[in-house]
Motif scaffolding. Structure first.
Motif: not given
Length: 275
Positions: A132, A161, A195, A262, A265
């Protein structure tokens, strides 16, 4: 004593914290201990995997080591580790070694794994998929208008991550028996478009993905990668449009908790995208 190489990197910093929290004695190999900004309690020593003369002192008294994969520069470390009596090496590798066609990046990691296996020192391999943390490369674009310009926006991977990689590496270093291989992904298969959308939704800012020619992205990659590595990454991303990366349960089964999402993160790195 556990030695962490690459101690100021994305995985290394988190690994140092994991090991300290577990009550371990930690030594960190870093080019400049004065500027490394490592936590109190860490024995920061000067050295570099590409400077063999620095390694015997760093490995003195070390029974376990986390080895960052500096391609083509592991032989001196492994020789010094044998001399020091180090009993277990956890190598940071890559899931690309498992591909039918490992490509340039996979071949480099395979060479590192082979060097460690041939050293005679008990080993464990940690093979994450894409980090990530690679998406921190988008931070400038997010801060300056919110538009991320890239190629193959629908290519879908399962990024992991760096905190989860470090936690699994710590587990491996503390495990009573070496010899395992851990293949790691995140909890979600996400396209680049997904993302970028998650970044915006998590931080409450407008974001969008804009498709640009492959060569534009390739030129950016060549600022920090050799051409074979850049081409391999772009080819893998192109392939993931039709063959998305599946997720694996390794983090949950190893640590007893799910991997970070995600969105987790993004929240952890919020200042990088908004400051």
């Amino acid at each position: 004593m556990i030695l962490v190489t690459g101690a100021t990197g994305n995985v290394g910093r988190n690994l140092v914290r994991e090991l300290l929290a577990a009550g371990e004695d930690v030594r960190a190999l870093t080019r400049d201990p004065a500027t490394a900004d490592l936590p109190d309690g860490v024995d920061a020593v000067p050295g570099d995997l590409t400077r063999p003369e620095t390694l015997p002192a760093a490995l003195h008294g070390v029974d376990r080591a986390f080895l960052f994969p500096v391609h083509g520069a592991l032989d001196a470390f492994l020789a010094a580790a044998r001399q020091a009596g180090t009993g277990h090496i956890v190598l940071l590798s890559s899931d690309s070694v498992t591909f039918t066609e490992p490509g340039w990046i996979g071949e480099q990691h395979l060479a590192c794994e082979q060097a460690v296996a041939d050293s005679g020192i008990p080993w464990t391999f940690v093979r994450p998929t894409v980090f990530m943390a690679n998406d921190l490369a988008w931070a400038d674009q997010i801060r300056n208008g919110g538009t991320v310009r890239g190629v193959y926006g629908t290519g879908a991977t399962a990024p992991v991550d760096e905190r989860d990689i470090a936690a699994v590496a710590a587990h491996a270093l503390l495990a009573p028996s070496p010899g395992k291989t851990y293949e790691l992904t995140g909890t979600e298969t996400l396209s680049q478009i997904d993302r970028v959308r998650v970044i915006g939704a998590t931080l409450g800012i407008p974001t969008r993905f804009e498709e640009v020619p492959r060569e534009t992205v390739r030129r950016r990659l060549l600022d920090r990668l050799p051409a074979p590595a850049a081409d391999f990454l772009l080819d893998q991303l192109a392939a993931s449009r039709t063959t998305p990366t599946p997720t694996l349960p390794t983090t949950r089964t190893t640590l007893g908790r799910p991997a970070h999402t995600y969105a987790d993160w993004v929240a952890h790195h919020a200042t990088a995208f908004t400051r």
